[in-house]
Scaffold this motif. Structure first.
Motif, PDB file in Angstrom:
ATOM      1  N   LEU A  53    -144.409  32.642  72.384  1.00  0.00           N
ATOM      2  CA  LEU A  53    -142.953  32.799  72.416  1.00  0.00           C
ATOM      3  C   LEU A  53    -142.364  32.164  73.670  1.00  0.00           C
ATOM      4  O   LEU A  53    -141.339  31.491  73.626  1.00  0.00           O
ATOM      5  N   SER A  54    -143.037  32.338  74.799  1.00  0.00           N
ATOM      6  CA  SER A  54    -142.582  31.744  76.053  1.00  0.00           C
ATOM      7  C   SER A  54    -142.573  30.224  75.968  1.00  0.00           C
ATOM      8  O   SER A  54    -141.619  29.567  76.413  1.00  0.00           O
ATOM      9  N   LEU A  55    -143.620  29.651  75.395  1.00  0.00           N
ATOM     10  CA  LEU A  55    -143.680  28.196  75.232  1.00  0.00           C
ATOM     11  C   LEU A  55    -142.574  27.695  74.310  1.00  0.00           C
ATOM     12  O   LEU A  55    -141.961  26.653  74.567  1.00  0.00           O
ATOM     13  N   MET A  56    -142.312  28.444  73.246  1.00  0.00           N
ATOM     14  CA  MET A  56    -141.240  28.055  72.318  1.00  0.00           C
ATOM     15  C   MET A  56    -139.881  28.088  73.006  1.00  0.00           C
ATOM     16  O   MET A  56    -139.070  27.166  72.859  1.00  0.00           O
ATOM     17  N   ALA A  57    -139.624  29.131  73.789  1.00  0.00           N
ATOM     18  CA  ALA A  57    -138.347  29.247  74.490  1.00  0.00           C
ATOM     19  C   ALA A  57    -138.180  28.115  75.500  1.00  0.00           C
ATOM     20  O   ALA A  57    -137.101  27.519  75.608  1.00  0.00           O
ATOM     21  N   LEU A  81    -137.341  24.970  73.618  1.00  0.00           N
ATOM     22  CA  LEU A  81    -135.938  24.960  73.171  1.00  0.00           C
ATOM     23  C   LEU A  81    -134.985  24.614  74.311  1.00  0.00           C
ATOM     24  O   LEU A  81    -134.035  23.849  74.120  1.00  0.00           O
ATOM     25  N   LEU A  82    -135.254  25.160  75.485  1.00  0.00           N
ATOM     26  CA  LEU A  82    -134.403  24.843  76.640  1.00  0.00           C
ATOM     27  C   LEU A  82    -134.510  23.366  77.012  1.00  0.00           C
ATOM     28  O   LEU A  82    -133.499  22.715  77.307  1.00  0.00           O
ATOM     29  N   ARG A  83    -135.734  22.833  77.004  1.00  0.00           N
ATOM     30  CA  ARG A  83    -135.911  21.407  77.314  1.00  0.00           C
ATOM     31  C   ARG A  83    -135.208  20.531  76.299  1.00  0.00           C
ATOM     32  O   ARG A  83    -134.580  19.531  76.648  1.00  0.00           O
ATOM     33  N   GLN A 129    -128.620  16.506  80.555  1.00  0.00           N
ATOM     34  CA  GLN A 129    -128.710  17.079  81.891  1.00  0.00           C
ATOM     35  C   GLN A 129    -130.006  16.648  82.546  1.00  0.00           C
ATOM     36  O   GLN A 129    -131.006  16.422  81.890  1.00  0.00           O
ATOM     37  N   ALA A 130    -129.975  16.568  83.867  1.00  0.00           N
ATOM     38  CA  ALA A 130    -131.146  16.117  84.629  1.00  0.00           C
ATOM     39  C   ALA A 130    -132.319  17.058  84.455  1.00  0.00           C
ATOM     40  O   ALA A 130    -132.133  18.268  84.352  1.00  0.00           O
ATOM     41  N   SER A 131    -133.500  16.493  84.462  1.00  0.00           N
ATOM     42  CA  SER A 131    -134.706  17.322  84.313  1.00  0.00           C
ATOM     43  C   SER A 131    -134.962  18.183  85.548  1.00  0.00           C
ATOM     44  O   SER A 131    -135.793  19.055  85.506  1.00  0.00           O
ATOM     45  N   SER A 132    -134.232  17.934  86.629  1.00  0.00           N
ATOM     46  CA  SER A 132    -134.430  18.752  87.821  1.00  0.00           C
ATOM     47  C   SER A 132    -133.944  20.174  87.623  1.00  0.00           C
ATOM     48  O   SER A 132    -134.273  21.060  88.388  1.00  0.00           O
ATOM     49  N   GLU A 133    -133.142  20.405  86.566  1.00  0.00           N
ATOM     50  CA  GLU A 133    -132.655  21.744  86.292  1.00  0.00           C
ATOM     51  C   GLU A 133    -133.681  22.606  85.581  1.00  0.00           C
ATOM     52  O   GLU A 133    -133.528  23.805  85.461  1.00  0.00           O
TER      53      GLU A 133
END
Length: 139
Positions: free
Chosen positions: A113-117, A120-122, A130-134
């Motif tokens: 579940l953590s990997l899925m979340a 999804l955010l990525r 948005q920058a990947s630094s976030e």
């Protein structure tokens, strides 16, 4: 000794009113007080009396004076505004339900579940440009 049904009903009615006013579900209160949801529901319906430690936790959780919960003093509209305990801002009900569900997962299920979340955010970050630094670092 006969079961004091009137007191149980008084406590149940006051607890329900305070819970509704606090915008909590029975499951929310049960979890915070340390009861099974079914047991808390029975308490609200006046089917049982809480133990003294449970009564104390109810008062703290619902921010209701014990004399009001016991029916010794009538509820006043503003009693809950006095000496409000410092506590974090309430999360929406959907988040509280999700957290309760996640707590029941096995470690491998939780990791998935953590990997899925995280994925999804990525994906959202990539879509919005948005920058990947976030992104938060992987654990």
């Amino acid at each position: 000794m006969a079961h004091p049904r009137g007191l149980a009903a008084t406590i149940g009615t006051a607890a329900r009113a305070a819970r509704v006013r606090a915008n909590l579900t029975q499951e929310d209160v049960a979890e915070r007080v340390g009861l099974a949801t079914e047991v808390y529901g029975r308490l609200e319906r006046g089917g049982m009396l809480p133990s003294v430690p449970t009564l104390k936790k109810l008062c703290e959780t619902l921010r209701i004076p014990s004399d009001v919960l016991l029916g010794l003093t009538p509820a006043q509209e503003n009693f809950w505004t006095k000496e409000a305990p410092a506590r974090p801002a309430e999360e929406p009900g959907e988040i509280r339900r999700l957290v309760r569900t996640v707590k029941k997962l096995e470690p491998a299920e939780f990791r998935l579940l953590s990997l899925m979340a995280t994925g999804l955010l990525r994906l959202r970050l990539m879509r919005t440009g948005q920058a990947s630094s976030e992104e938060s670092p992987r654990s």
